[in-house]
Write an enzyme that holds these catalytic residues in place. Structure first.
Site, PDB file in Angstrom:
ATOM      1  N   HIS A 145      45.536 122.414 -34.342  1.00  0.00           N
ATOM      2  CA  HIS A 145      44.928 123.712 -34.335  1.00  0.00           C
ATOM      3  C   HIS A 145      43.627 123.873 -34.890  1.00  0.00           C
ATOM      4  CE1 HIS A 145      46.625 122.557 -38.345  1.00  0.00           C
ATOM      5  NE2 HIS A 145      45.821 123.659 -38.736  1.00  0.00           N
ATOM      6  N   HIS A 156      40.805 126.952 -36.285  1.00  0.00           N
ATOM      7  CA  HIS A 156      41.215 128.233 -37.065  1.00  0.00           C
ATOM      8  C   HIS A 156      39.833 128.738 -36.334  1.00  0.00           C
ATOM      9  CE1 HIS A 156      43.545 126.872 -40.725  1.00  0.00           C
ATOM     10  NE2 HIS A 156      43.103 125.414 -40.327  1.00  0.00           N
TER      11      HIS A 156
HETATM   12  P1  5GP Z   1      45.695 123.275 -41.922  1.00  0.00           P
HETATM   13  O1  5GP Z   1      45.447 123.378 -43.438  1.00  0.00           O
HETATM   14  O2  5GP Z   1      46.702 122.458 -41.275  1.00  0.00           O
HETATM   15  O3  5GP Z   1      44.238 123.211 -41.161  1.00  0.00           O
HETATM   16  O4  5GP Z   1      46.207 124.849 -41.566  1.00  0.00           O
HETATM   17  C1  5GP Z   1      47.293 125.266 -41.492  1.00  0.00           C
HETATM   18  C2  5GP Z   1      47.376 126.916 -41.584  1.00  0.00           C
HETATM   19  O5  5GP Z   1      48.634 127.296 -41.233  1.00  0.00           O
HETATM   20  C3  5GP Z   1      46.880 127.385 -43.074  1.00  0.00           C
HETATM   21  O6  5GP Z   1      45.862 128.043 -43.023  1.00  0.00           O
HETATM   22  C4  5GP Z   1      48.202 128.289 -43.495  1.00  0.00           C
HETATM   23  O7  5GP Z   1      47.840 129.464 -44.187  1.00  0.00           O
HETATM   24  C5  5GP Z   1      48.779 128.406 -42.100  1.00  0.00           C
HETATM   25  N1  5GP Z   1      50.128 128.746 -42.054  1.00  0.00           N
HETATM   26  C6  5GP Z   1      50.965 127.978 -42.816  1.00  0.00           C
HETATM   27  N2  5GP Z   1      52.290 128.080 -42.675  1.00  0.00           N
HETATM   28  C7  5GP Z   1      52.323 129.131 -41.782  1.00  0.00           C
HETATM   29  C8  5GP Z   1      53.332 129.673 -41.069  1.00  0.00           C
HETATM   30  O8  5GP Z   1      54.448 129.612 -41.170  1.00  0.00           O
HETATM   31  N3  5GP Z   1      52.963 130.909 -40.146  1.00  0.00           N
HETATM   32  C9  5GP Z   1      51.406 130.994 -39.809  1.00  0.00           C
HETATM   33  N4  5GP Z   1      51.350 131.830 -38.853  1.00  0.00           N
HETATM   34  N5  5GP Z   1      50.589 130.255 -40.152  1.00  0.00           N
HETATM   35  C10 5GP Z   1      51.035 129.430 -41.438  1.00  0.00           C
END
Ligand code: 5GP
Length: 142
Positions: free
Chosen positions: A106, A108
């Site tokens: 993903h 952001h």
């Molecule tokens: P990463 O740390 O993997 O780059 O980002 C994961 C993102 O997913 C984080 O910013 C976190 O806030 C978001 N996130 C975690 N759980 C959920 C969820 O159940 N639904 C949504 N929409 N976002 C989530």
């Protein structure tokens, strides 16, 4: 390949893709899905995921980047317009040591305003009505 490098089909984003978990969706087509982050670092913080089952940048087939990044660009434009942002920060975290917490690729998309600092990554849950209102603003900007 160690087990930890294998795509896990029950990760949260895979479950959102299968409609097993709710999300405030702003865009979906055959290539990608975009929805609001529930712990936003900025108002309107949006995630864009490919429909392909890939953990991160290093697993994405090279020929899939063009269509996916075209969606990242399209959603970025709607986030900036819908949130009336002055700029954007795009971020991607690769692997646990890189800060990744959900192992489905993903990007952001973070709306930015001069002088407004980002909140901490994955820190606090946003109110559902705020997410709903921001998703409506972004959806209206496509
Ligand atoms: P990463 O740390 O993997 O780059 O980002 C994961 C993102 O997913 C984080 O910013 C976190 O806030 C978001 N996130 C975690 N759980 C959920 C969820 O159940 N639904 C949504 N929409 N976002 C989530």
């Amino acid at each position: 390949m160690p087990d930890s490098d294998i795509y896990q089909p029950d990760n949260i984003f895979a479950r959102i893709l299968r409609d097993e978990l709710p999300a405030h969706k702003v865009f979906e087509d055959e290539v990608a899905l975009a929805f609001l982050d529930v712990m936003p670092q900025a108002d309107g913080h949006t995630l864009v995921i490919p429909k392909l089952a890939v953990r991160g940048v290093l697993d994405m087939p090279p020929n899939a980047w063009g269509p996916y990044m075209a969606r990242v660009q399209k959603v970025s434009a709607a986030v900036k317009k819908g949130m009336e942002a002055e700029g954007l920060s795009l971020r991607q975290f690769e692997g646990a040591a890189g800060g990744q917490t959900v192992f489905h690729l993903h990007f952001h998309i973070l709306p930015r305003w001069a002088g407004v600092a980002l909140r901490r990554h994955g820190d606090a849950m946003e109110k559902d009505e705020t997410l709903k209102a921001n998703a409506a603003k972004i959806r209206a900007a496509f």
